[in-house]
Design a protein around this motif. Structure first.
Motif, PDB file in Angstrom:
ATOM      1  N   GLN A 121     -10.577  29.225  99.640  1.00 18.88           N
ATOM      2  CA  GLN A 121      -9.246  28.601  99.711  1.00 18.88           C
ATOM      3  C   GLN A 121      -8.176  29.626  98.970  1.00 18.88           C
ATOM      4  O   GLN A 121      -6.938  29.567  99.403  1.00 18.88           O
ATOM      5  CB  GLN A 121      -9.063  27.320  98.665  1.00 18.88           C
ATOM      6  N   MET A 122      -8.547  30.065  97.700  1.00 19.04           N
ATOM      7  CA  MET A 122      -7.735  31.097  97.207  1.00 19.04           C
ATOM      8  C   MET A 122      -7.358  32.328  98.124  1.00 19.04           C
ATOM      9  O   MET A 122      -6.228  32.830  97.916  1.00 19.04           O
ATOM     10  CB  MET A 122      -8.253  31.913  95.795  1.00 19.04           C
ATOM     11  N   TRP A 123      -8.191  32.794  98.974  1.00 17.83           N
ATOM     12  CA  TRP A 123      -7.912  33.799  99.796  1.00 17.83           C
ATOM     13  C   TRP A 123      -6.824  33.349 100.794  1.00 17.83           C
ATOM     14  O   TRP A 123      -5.740  34.120 101.161  1.00 17.83           O
ATOM     15  CB  TRP A 123      -9.078  34.266 100.560  1.00 17.83           C
ATOM     16  N   LEU A 124      -6.832  32.183 101.345  1.00 18.69           N
ATOM     17  CA  LEU A 124      -5.862  31.586 102.187  1.00 18.69           C
ATOM     18  C   LEU A 124      -4.351  31.647 101.611  1.00 18.69           C
ATOM     19  O   LEU A 124      -3.662  31.685 102.170  1.00 18.69           O
ATOM     20  CB  LEU A 124      -6.290  30.191 102.763  1.00 18.69           C
ATOM     21  N   VAL A 174       0.553  31.219 106.572  1.00 24.04           N
ATOM     22  CA  VAL A 174       0.990  30.070 105.605  1.00 24.04           C
ATOM     23  C   VAL A 174       0.757  28.676 106.184  1.00 24.04           C
ATOM     24  O   VAL A 174       0.331  27.810 105.349  1.00 24.04           O
ATOM     25  CB  VAL A 174       2.892  30.281 105.881  1.00 24.04           C
ATOM     26  N   MET A 175       0.774  28.364 107.524  1.00 18.29           N
ATOM     27  CA  MET A 175       0.294  27.213 107.796  1.00 18.29           C
ATOM     28  C   MET A 175      -1.330  26.913 107.462  1.00 18.29           C
ATOM     29  O   MET A 175      -1.588  25.816 107.223  1.00 18.29           O
ATOM     30  CB  MET A 175       0.303  27.275 109.599  1.00 18.29           C
ATOM     31  N   SER A 176      -2.136  27.850 107.420  1.00 15.10           N
ATOM     32  CA  SER A 176      -3.417  27.783 107.152  1.00 15.10           C
ATOM     33  C   SER A 176      -3.550  27.436 105.675  1.00 15.10           C
ATOM     34  O   SER A 176      -4.298  26.654 104.990  1.00 15.10           O
ATOM     35  CB  SER A 176      -4.263  29.174 107.308  1.00 15.10           C
ATOM     36  N   TRP A 177      -2.696  28.233 104.865  1.00 13.79           N
ATOM     37  CA  TRP A 177      -2.810  27.770 103.443  1.00 13.79           C
ATOM     38  C   TRP A 177      -2.249  26.121 103.106  1.00 13.79           C
ATOM     39  O   TRP A 177      -2.788  25.813 102.255  1.00 13.79           O
ATOM     40  CB  TRP A 177      -1.761  28.811 102.788  1.00 13.79           C
ATOM     41  N   LEU A 178      -1.179  26.126 103.864  1.00  9.44           N
ATOM     42  CA  LEU A 178      -0.722  24.694 103.613  1.00  9.44           C
ATOM     43  C   LEU A 178      -1.727  23.430 103.960  1.00  9.44           C
ATOM     44  O   LEU A 178      -1.327  22.247 103.693  1.00  9.44           O
ATOM     45  CB  LEU A 178       0.712  24.387 104.609  1.00  9.44           C
ATOM     46  N   ILE A 216      -4.687  23.669 103.128  1.00 10.32           N
ATOM     47  CA  ILE A 216      -5.507  23.688 101.806  1.00 10.32           C
ATOM     48  C   ILE A 216      -4.613  22.932 100.603  1.00 10.32           C
ATOM     49  O   ILE A 216      -5.111  22.480  99.750  1.00 10.32           O
ATOM     50  CB  ILE A 216      -5.839  25.185 101.397  1.00 10.32           C
ATOM     51  N   TYR A 217      -3.312  23.091 100.641  1.00 11.57           N
ATOM     52  CA  TYR A 217      -2.093  22.727  99.787  1.00 11.57           C
ATOM     53  C   TYR A 217      -2.447  21.341  99.221  1.00 11.57           C
ATOM     54  O   TYR A 217      -2.446  21.171  97.743  1.00 11.57           O
ATOM     55  CB  TYR A 217      -0.918  22.975 100.472  1.00 11.57           C
ATOM     56  N   PRO A 218      -2.697  20.272 100.018  1.00  8.16           N
ATOM     57  CA  PRO A 218      -2.839  18.920  99.321  1.00  8.16           C
ATOM     58  C   PRO A 218      -4.237  18.755  98.515  1.00  8.16           C
ATOM     59  O   PRO A 218      -4.329  17.967  97.320  1.00  8.16           O
ATOM     60  CB  PRO A 218      -2.970  18.089 100.392  1.00  8.16           C
ATOM     61  N   LEU A 219      -5.177  19.586  98.793  1.00  9.67           N
ATOM     62  CA  LEU A 219      -6.637  19.624  97.940  1.00  9.67           C
ATOM     63  C   LEU A 219      -6.326  20.065  96.666  1.00  9.67           C
ATOM     64  O   LEU A 219      -7.138  19.822  95.677  1.00  9.67           O
ATOM     65  CB  LEU A 219      -7.425  20.622  98.771  1.00  9.67           C
ATOM     66  N   TRP A 220      -5.356  20.863  96.469  1.00  6.40           N
ATOM     67  CA  TRP A 220      -4.850  21.557  95.242  1.00  6.40           C
ATOM     68  C   TRP A 220      -3.918  20.553  94.421  1.00  6.40           C
ATOM     69  O   TRP A 220      -3.340  21.152  93.383  1.00  6.40           O
ATOM     70  CB  TRP A 220      -4.442  22.962  95.102  1.00  6.40           C
ATOM     71  N   HIS A 221      -4.068  19.329  94.624  1.00  6.46           N
ATOM     72  CA  HIS A 221      -3.117  18.352  94.061  1.00  6.46           C
ATOM     73  C   HIS A 221      -1.562  18.678  94.224  1.00  6.46           C
ATOM     74  O   HIS A 221      -0.838  18.317  93.152  1.00  6.46           O
ATOM     75  CB  HIS A 221      -3.571  18.167  92.665  1.00  6.46           C
ATOM     76  N   VAL A 268       5.880  26.752  97.461  1.00  4.59           N
ATOM     77  CA  VAL A 268       4.946  26.742  98.424  1.00  4.59           C
ATOM     78  C   VAL A 268       3.630  27.447  98.003  1.00  4.59           C
ATOM     79  O   VAL A 268       2.521  26.879  98.201  1.00  4.59           O
ATOM     80  CB  VAL A 268       5.501  27.833  99.409  1.00  4.59           C
ATOM     81  N   PHE A 269       3.772  28.168  96.863  1.00  4.17           N
ATOM     82  CA  PHE A 269       2.709  28.733  96.391  1.00  4.17           C
ATOM     83  C   PHE A 269       2.213  28.239  94.988  1.00  4.17           C
ATOM     84  O   PHE A 269       3.123  28.230  93.856  1.00  4.17           O
ATOM     85  CB  PHE A 269       2.580  30.111  96.194  1.00  4.17           C
ATOM     86  N   ILE A 270       0.997  27.725  94.674  1.00  2.00           N
ATOM     87  CA  ILE A 270       0.658  26.927  93.607  1.00  2.00           C
ATOM     88  C   ILE A 270      -0.737  27.215  93.206  1.00  2.00           C
ATOM     89  O   ILE A 270      -1.412  27.933  93.712  1.00  2.00           O
ATOM     90  CB  ILE A 270       0.691  25.435  93.892  1.00  2.00           C
TER      91      ILE A 270
END
Length: 307
Positions: free
Chosen positions: A137-140, A196-200, A202-207, A216-218
């Motif tokens: 996830q961090m890599w994405l 960016v789309m792959s990362w997003l 994962i985005y909701p999983l990181w609250h 965009v980056f949290i």
């Protein structure tokens, strides 16, 4: 209406006026040498003085640097003579505008920014993902950061402050707020879009609250990623790829500018994408690409063909 004179006549008239103004013999000789050399360059390009543009002046000075290894002071002296001659020609209506007016050389030479070749950049961006889920996830996230830095030449602060509403996936454009709160629109590539789309996903999983105003980056706790954190992650991913480079966000920006300029030659477009207010800031990237220079030489020079 522009007056028609050939270059030699114009130079002679100008030098006579300079002599009347009690310019020293040494100064007049330097003027004649510097300006006549430039006019000879124009003649070789079949350019009338009224047709000379800033790009021609830049090409001439680059030619002098590459062939005569001139010092910065010599270049400044040469440009000063040409600028004065063109100012006089403009005032006398021998040309409609002076392309040397806004052309500046830096007083102090600046070292070229360090660069990473394209193969090394690809090695970092295309490295295999980690084995554990958290590291994946961090890599994405990190890959999305790396791709945008290299794809669009963003500054560290611009990546850090990028919001979800600033990303237009359909047109592959970013709305960037740069230095001085100036806004510009820059494109991003397909690889960056995919990252960016792959990362997003994962985005909701990181609250992270998936709202237009959100960064965009949290972090894993859902907080905006800090500048130092981004720097550390960029450095870490280079190390993980086995690359012996002290990678940092600004270095990827340098690579973007250099690789874009080397392949396109469009200084103005690169200036716009970097968000430079002054073209001379972008000109630091116009260093000689010796491989390309040799290739152009071999193809263009009548005496260069290898038997």
């Amino acid at each position: 209406m522009l007056q028609e004179y050939d270059h030699a006549e114009l130079l002679e008239i100008w030098l006579k006026e300079r002599k009347i103004q009690n310019q020293s013999v040494h100064t007049l000789q330097a003027y004649e040498r510097d300006v006549s050399d430039f006019l000879l360059f124009c003649a070789h390009k079949k350019l009338m003085l009224s047709d000379v543009e800033t790009s021609d002046l830049r090409e001439y000075l680059a030619f002098k640097v590459e062939n005569q290894n001139l010092s910065p002071s010599s270049l400044q002296r040469m440009l000063s003579a040409i600028r004065q001659f063109m100012k006089w020609a403009e005032q006398g209506q021998f040309m409609s505008f002076n392309p040397a007016n806004d052309f500046q050389l830096k007083r102090q030479s600046r070292p070229l920014p360090g660069l990473v070749d394209i193969e090394t950049v690809n090695q970092i961006l295309d490295q295999p993902e980690p084995e554990t889920e958290v590291q994946q996830q961090m890599w994405l996230r990190d890959k999305a950061i790396l791709e945008l830095l290299y794809s669009s030449g963003l500054r560290l602060a611009e990546v850090q402050s990028l919001r979800i509403k600033d990303v237009d996936f359909n047109r592959q454009l970013l709305r960037i707020t740069g230095k001085g709160n100036k806004t510009r629109i820059v494109p991003f590539g397909t690889k960056a879009k995919e990252a960016v789309m792959s990362w997003l996903q994962i985005y909701p999983l990181w609250h992270g609250d998936f709202v237009p105003e959100a960064n965009v980056f949290i972090t894993q706790k859902g907080n905006p990623l800090g500048a130092r954190q981004i720097e550390n992650r960029v450095k870490f991913q280079a190390q993980r790829a086995g690359v012996n480079v002290d990678l940092h966000p600004h270095l990827l920006r340098h690579c973007f500018a250099s690789h874009m300029l080397s392949n396109s030659g469009d200084l103005r477009a690169v200036q716009e994408m970097l968000g430079h207010s002054n073209l001379t800031t972008t000109q630091i990237y116009t260093h000689v690409d010796f491989d390309r220079l040799a290739q152009v030489y071999d193809q263009a020079h009548p005496r260069a063909a290898k038997k």
